[in-house]
Design a protein around this motif. Sequence first.
Motif, PDB file in Angstrom:
ATOM      1  N   ARG A 144       0.858  -1.184   0.000  1.00  0.00           N
ATOM      2  CA  ARG A 144       0.000   0.000   0.000  1.00  0.00           C
ATOM      3  C   ARG A 144       0.891   1.228   0.000  1.00  0.00           C
ATOM      4  O   ARG A 144       2.062   1.167   0.362  1.00  0.00           O
ATOM      5  CB  ARG A 144      -0.906   0.048   1.233  1.00  0.00           C
ATOM      6  N   SER A 145       0.312   2.336  -0.374  1.00  0.00           N
ATOM      7  CA  SER A 145       1.068   3.578  -0.291  1.00  0.00           C
ATOM      8  C   SER A 145       1.343   3.886   1.180  1.00  0.00           C
ATOM      9  O   SER A 145       0.681   3.350   2.075  1.00  0.00           O
ATOM     10  CB  SER A 145       0.273   4.727  -0.914  1.00  0.00           C
ATOM     11  N   SER A 146       2.311   4.755   1.410  1.00  0.00           N
ATOM     12  CA  SER A 146       2.686   5.098   2.783  1.00  0.00           C
ATOM     13  C   SER A 146       1.507   5.661   3.564  1.00  0.00           C
ATOM     14  O   SER A 146       1.263   5.273   4.714  1.00  0.00           O
ATOM     15  CB  SER A 146       3.835   6.112   2.767  1.00  0.00           C
ATOM     16  N   SER A 147       0.756   6.569   2.958  1.00  0.00           N
ATOM     17  CA  SER A 147      -0.368   7.188   3.667  1.00  0.00           C
ATOM     18  C   SER A 147      -1.476   6.172   3.935  1.00  0.00           C
ATOM     19  O   SER A 147      -2.086   6.171   5.014  1.00  0.00           O
ATOM     20  CB  SER A 147      -0.913   8.382   2.886  1.00  0.00           C
ATOM     21  N   ASP A 148      -1.737   5.273   2.966  1.00  0.00           N
ATOM     22  CA  ASP A 148      -2.763   4.247   3.169  1.00  0.00           C
ATOM     23  C   ASP A 148      -2.355   3.269   4.268  1.00  0.00           C
ATOM     24  O   ASP A 148      -3.184   2.844   5.078  1.00  0.00           O
ATOM     25  CB  ASP A 148      -3.018   3.475   1.873  1.00  0.00           C
ATOM     26  N   GLU A 207      -0.308  11.061   7.012  1.00  0.00           N
ATOM     27  CA  GLU A 207       0.997  11.081   6.365  1.00  0.00           C
ATOM     28  C   GLU A 207       2.055  11.326   7.415  1.00  0.00           C
ATOM     29  O   GLU A 207       1.829  12.036   8.394  1.00  0.00           O
ATOM     30  CB  GLU A 207       1.074  12.193   5.308  1.00  0.00           C
TER      31      GLU A 207
END
Length: 211
Positions: A144-148, A207
């Motif tokens: 997953r993306s860092s924020s997700d 984030e």
Amino acid sequence: MRYPKDHGQQTRRRIVENASYGLRQTGADGLSVVDLMELADLTHGSFYSYFKSRDALVVEALALAMDQTIAHWLDLTQGLSAEKGFDAVVESYLSPRHRNNPARGCALPALAADIGRSGPEARRTFAGRLEKMIDIIARLIPKRSSSDAREAAAIAIATMVGSIVLARAAGDKRLSDALLEAGRQALRTQAASGGAERPQCTEPGFERRKS
């Protein structure tokens, strides 16, 4: 009587460690300076030789408690795959042993409400360590993306903390055990779904903060 050269530092560490256990057991608002010093078998008259205020001791004791949980999670997940590491943290956190031993457990369910009413330094300390805890769980949520990943980690921590708070508050053991299992099942479902059904956060904040 002559004391070792580092006697003062050893005594200070002992006060902080015992205060950390006492605060998790009783709450940040439940112990006076006299009580906190008695936990370390010391008289309250020497308190200000080590700390400028009660709040200063609470901040250090809080930091120690949260650092212990961070270290435990790192040890628990060392060498494990992300999936097994996530399961290990959940099983350890939502266990009868953790529920039954708040003094040696995570500070979040024990102290979060009190810290929310404390001064800015305590809240900054709490937030900084919570960011580290979110980082650890986020690394156990790959692909997953860092924020997700951080959002999913925050959801997981909130679920674990809420489950422990309710399980400790429940007067009936069967209900308490059921609450722990409900929390574990919710996190298993989240992990199995890959977060596809998780609610979308519309506010910024998950984030990683820049230093």
